[in-house]
Scaffold this active site. Structure first.
Site, PDB file in Angstrom:
ATOM      1  N   LYS A   1       1.192   4.245  -2.807  1.00  0.00           N
ATOM      2  CA  LYS A   1       0.856   5.634  -2.476  1.00  0.00           C
ATOM      3  C   LYS A   1       2.080   6.551  -2.610  1.00  0.00           C
ATOM      4  O   LYS A   1       1.947   7.722  -2.992  1.00  0.00           O
ATOM      5  CB  LYS A   1       0.269   5.719  -1.063  1.00  0.00           C
ATOM      6  CG  LYS A   1      -1.105   5.062  -0.925  1.00  0.00           C
ATOM      7  CD  LYS A   1      -2.176   5.777  -1.751  1.00  0.00           C
ATOM      8  CE  LYS A   1      -3.582   5.298  -1.421  1.00  0.00           C
ATOM      9  NZ  LYS A   1      -4.610   6.018  -2.182  1.00  0.00           N
TER      10      LYS A   1
ATOM     11  N   TYR B   1       0.843  -1.205   0.000  1.00  0.00           N
ATOM     12  CA  TYR B   1       0.000   0.000   0.000  1.00  0.00           C
ATOM     13  C   TYR B   1       0.879   1.256   0.000  1.00  0.00           C
ATOM     14  O   TYR B   1       0.678   2.175  -0.796  1.00  0.00           O
ATOM     15  CB  TYR B   1      -0.908  -0.035   1.237  1.00  0.00           C
ATOM     16  CG  TYR B   1      -1.799   1.174   1.424  1.00  0.00           C
ATOM     17  CD1 TYR B   1      -3.007   1.276   0.735  1.00  0.00           C
ATOM     18  CD2 TYR B   1      -1.455   2.206   2.302  1.00  0.00           C
ATOM     19  CE1 TYR B   1      -3.839   2.375   0.919  1.00  0.00           C
ATOM     20  CE2 TYR B   1      -2.287   3.296   2.495  1.00  0.00           C
ATOM     21  CZ  TYR B   1      -3.482   3.382   1.804  1.00  0.00           C
ATOM     22  OH  TYR B   1      -4.307   4.473   1.985  1.00  0.00           O
TER      23      TYR B   1
HETATM   24  P1  NAP Z   1     -13.549   3.926   1.255  1.00  0.00           P
HETATM   25  O1  NAP Z   1     -14.598   4.427   2.183  1.00  0.00           O
HETATM   26  O2  NAP Z   1     -13.249   2.455   1.211  1.00  0.00           O
HETATM   27  O3  NAP Z   1     -13.880   4.450  -0.202  1.00  0.00           O
HETATM   28  C1  NAP Z   1     -13.127   4.043  -1.321  1.00  0.00           C
HETATM   29  C2  NAP Z   1     -14.029   4.015  -2.526  1.00  0.00           C
HETATM   30  O4  NAP Z   1     -13.236   3.641  -3.676  1.00  0.00           O
HETATM   31  C3  NAP Z   1     -15.147   2.975  -2.396  1.00  0.00           C
HETATM   32  O5  NAP Z   1     -16.360   3.488  -2.898  1.00  0.00           O
HETATM   33  C4  NAP Z   1     -14.642   1.842  -3.272  1.00  0.00           C
HETATM   34  O6  NAP Z   1     -15.646   1.025  -3.825  1.00  0.00           O
HETATM   35  C5  NAP Z   1     -13.930   2.616  -4.362  1.00  0.00           C
HETATM   36  N1  NAP Z   1     -13.021   1.743  -5.077  1.00  0.00           N
HETATM   37  C6  NAP Z   1     -12.186   0.802  -4.551  1.00  0.00           C
HETATM   38  N2  NAP Z   1     -11.533   0.168  -5.531  1.00  0.00           N
HETATM   39  C7  NAP Z   1     -11.968   0.694  -6.696  1.00  0.00           C
HETATM   40  C8  NAP Z   1     -11.678   0.448  -8.051  1.00  0.00           C
HETATM   41  N3  NAP Z   1     -10.802  -0.517  -8.409  1.00  0.00           N
HETATM   42  N4  NAP Z   1     -12.288   1.185  -9.005  1.00  0.00           N
HETATM   43  C9  NAP Z   1     -13.183   2.137  -8.671  1.00  0.00           C
HETATM   44  N5  NAP Z   1     -13.515   2.421  -7.386  1.00  0.00           N
HETATM   45  C10 NAP Z   1     -12.916   1.704  -6.413  1.00  0.00           C
HETATM   46  O7  NAP Z   1     -12.141   4.595   1.567  1.00  0.00           O
HETATM   47  P2  NAP Z   1     -11.713   6.055   2.099  1.00  0.00           P
HETATM   48  O8  NAP Z   1     -11.184   5.886   3.467  1.00  0.00           O
HETATM   49  O9  NAP Z   1     -12.709   7.090   1.782  1.00  0.00           O
HETATM   50  O10 NAP Z   1     -10.420   6.257   1.185  1.00  0.00           O
HETATM   51  C11 NAP Z   1     -10.369   7.107   0.058  1.00  0.00           C
HETATM   52  C12 NAP Z   1      -8.913   7.252  -0.350  1.00  0.00           C
HETATM   53  O11 NAP Z   1      -8.159   7.798   0.740  1.00  0.00           O
HETATM   54  C13 NAP Z   1      -8.227   5.942  -0.704  1.00  0.00           C
HETATM   55  O12 NAP Z   1      -7.374   6.137  -1.812  1.00  0.00           O
HETATM   56  C14 NAP Z   1      -7.416   5.622   0.535  1.00  0.00           C
HETATM   57  O13 NAP Z   1      -6.295   4.821   0.255  1.00  0.00           O
HETATM   58  C15 NAP Z   1      -7.025   7.002   0.991  1.00  0.00           C
HETATM   59  N6  NAP Z   1      -6.662   7.099   2.417  1.00  0.00           N
HETATM   60  C16 NAP Z   1      -7.583   6.910   3.410  1.00  0.00           C
HETATM   61  C17 NAP Z   1      -7.208   7.092   4.734  1.00  0.00           C
HETATM   62  C18 NAP Z   1      -8.173   6.993   5.895  1.00  0.00           C
HETATM   63  O14 NAP Z   1      -7.765   7.268   7.034  1.00  0.00           O
HETATM   64  N7  NAP Z   1      -9.432   6.639   5.677  1.00  0.00           N
HETATM   65  C19 NAP Z   1      -5.883   7.417   5.054  1.00  0.00           C
HETATM   66  C20 NAP Z   1      -4.973   7.543   4.026  1.00  0.00           C
HETATM   67  C21 NAP Z   1      -5.380   7.414   2.712  1.00  0.00           C
HETATM   68  P3  NAP Z   1     -15.921  -0.420  -3.152  1.00  0.00           P
HETATM   69  O15 NAP Z   1     -16.328  -0.144  -1.747  1.00  0.00           O
HETATM   70  O16 NAP Z   1     -16.975  -1.021  -4.015  1.00  0.00           O
HETATM   71  O17 NAP Z   1     -14.625  -1.166  -3.216  1.00  0.00           O
END
Ligand code: NAP
Length: 259
Positions: A166, A162
């Site tokens: 990133k 991961y």
């Molecule tokens: P989330 O709630 O899991 O939302 C991610 C969204 O992306 C979901 O709707 C998911 O759909 C969709 N997705 C996943 N794989 C995909 C694909 N191959 N094609 C199209 N859509 C896809 O996650 P989040 O926490 O909001 O995260 C958003 C971003 O922030 C991500 O890139 C994550 O790595 C980054 N991030 C998050 C955090 C945190 O603390 N939450 C910290 C650092 C970075 P499905 O549910 O159907 O898979």
């Protein structure tokens, strides 16, 4: 010194938010729609993309759900962006937010896990960006925001695949900023840290980050988890007219966990 080309008149600047059906993507969709952008939600989950588009329309915004799209598949991405262009006009704002997480001892990361992580978190932004850049170049204006991760700034044990993906996104951001700055296109990255989304709660449930969200809150200088709206606010600034001199930057939104 030659005068910079004038930016297109503010107004309808179509935005695409990948992964806009959940978590911070959903918050970004709402914020950009509130700021007047027609927004396309490109997400793997068609039902959630439709639901978020419906929420935006209920509030008087313009939204298009493009569900069932896997950003790691170039053909699907090209088709999705083509549809957005036809329905909402040229994409001038792209937020590469879709991502997956994973937690595994390094020696147990097999090829399949490694490739999937790279495919979604790095190939996805590569394909999406290549699909929309020609339109931005033609317009002489564009905004790209890549959602990376604070884990790529400090490293994170058991998340090497991961973090590597990133960190690659951060490098992509900086390189594209240099290449496309002269064309009126800015490219920045927000590495979120500890944002309360379904992804974070799923990581907690699976015991992926050592302790609970509450434990981590006590170790976070601002003493709360981030909210998806915190990321949306930073994103709204980066895609605005006013942010035209901000490019190639890593804008941390993490409650002071990384400084
Ligand atoms: P989330 O709630 O899991 O939302 C991610 C969204 O992306 C979901 O709707 C998911 O759909 C969709 N997705 C996943 N794989 C995909 C694909 N191959 N094609 C199209 N859509 C896809 O996650 P989040 O926490 O909001 O995260 C958003 C971003 O922030 C991500 O890139 C994550 O790595 C980054 N991030 C998050 C955090 C945190 O603390 N939450 C910290 C650092 C970075 P499905 O549910 O159907 O898979």
């Amino acid at each position: 010194m030659s005068e910079p080309s004038p930016a297109p008149a503010p107004g309808r600047r179509t935005a695409v938010v990948t992964g806009g059906g959940s978590g911070m993507g959903r918050a970004i969709v709402h914020r950009l729609a509130q700021d007047g952008h027609p927004v396309a939600i490109v997400d793997l989950d068609a039902g959630r993309a439709e639901a978020v588009a419906g929420e935006v329309r209920e509030k008087g915004g313009e939204a298009l759900a493009v569900g069932g799209v896997d950003v790691s598949d170039r053909a699907q991405v090209d088709a999705a962006m083509g549809r957005v262009g036809e329905d909402l006009g040229p994409v001038l704002v792209l937020v590469n937010n879709a991502g997956i997480t994973g937690f595994r001892e390094f020696l147990k990361i097999n090829d399949e896990k490694w490739r999937r992580m790279m495919a979604v978190n790095l190939d996805g932004p590569f394909y999406c960006t290549q699909a929309v850049l020609p339109g931005m170049i033609e317009a002489g204006w564009g905004r790209i925001v890549n959602i990376s991760s604070s884990s790529a700034q400090g490293g994170q044990q058991y998340m090497a695949h991961y973090v590597a993906a990133k960190a690659g996104l951060i490098g992509l951001t900086k390189s594209l900023a240099l290449e496309f700055g002269p064309k009126g296109i800015t490219v920045n990255t927000i590495p979120p840290g500890f944002i309360d989304t379904p992804m974070l709660r799923e990581s907690e449930r699976r015991g992926m980050f050592g302790g609970t969200v509450e434990d981590h809150t006590l170790r976070t200088p601002v003493r709360r988890p981030g909210r998806p709206e915190d990321i949306a606010a930073a994103c709204a600034f980066l895609v605005s007219e006013e942010a035209g001199y901000v490019t190639g930057q890593i804008i941390g939104v993490n409650g002071g966990r990384n400084t």
